[in-house]
Design a protein around this motif. Structure first.
Motif: not given
Length: 142
Positions: A75-94, A109-117
């Motif tokens: 991730s890279t974070v500034t007061p006004d914006m953040a980027t997060v990147h990752a490898i995501v695994t989606y596993a189907g479970l019975s 993901l590009t994120l902006v401040p909102g609420g408490n997060g």
């Protein structure tokens, strides 16, 4: 109150998906979100459009659950914006918790401040495709 870290969105995402909780998942997204999802539609513009995809996804699961995990999170974070990147695994479970299948995507993901997060303003998922065949590789090891 201190704002949570942008990467905290990932844990909330995983929890909401496992619970198949449409409202909890959508609460992580900005009202004006743009999503470049890997499946079906070219883009989802705005939270109402994204809601339709999420409702369809969760509704298609029957009694299965989806376990979401993130690796190689950066991730890279500034007061006004953040980027997060990752490898995501989606596993189907019975219904009994047995792993039935899994796939990997890359997510940014590009994120902006909102609420408490932070709120997801833009989401882009992808996976590499073979040049010759166009076949998408959903297995990080393959």
């Amino acid at each position: 109150m201190a704002r949570s870290a942008p990467i905290d969105v990932l844990a909330s995402y995983a929890t909401a998906v496992y619970a198949r909780d449409v409202d909890a998942l959508l609460a992580l997204y900005h009202q004006d979100v743009t999503v470049y999802d890997m499946w079906e539609q070219w883009l989802y513009d705005g939270q109402p459009a994204w809601r339709g995809m999420v409702e369809g996804w969760f509704g298609s699961l029957g009694d299965e659950r989806v376990q979401v995990t993130f690796d190689d999170v950066r991730s890279t974070v500034t007061p006004d914006m953040a980027t997060v990147h990752a490898i995501v695994t989606y596993a189907g479970l019975s219904a009994g918790g047995e792993r039935l299948r899994a796939m990997n995507n890359r997510v940014t993901l590009t994120l902006v401040p909102g609420g408490n997060g932070w709120l997801i303003l833009h989401e882009h998922s992808s996976a590499p495709a073979a040049f010759e065949s166009g076949k998408v590789n959903l297995n990080r090891l393959g």
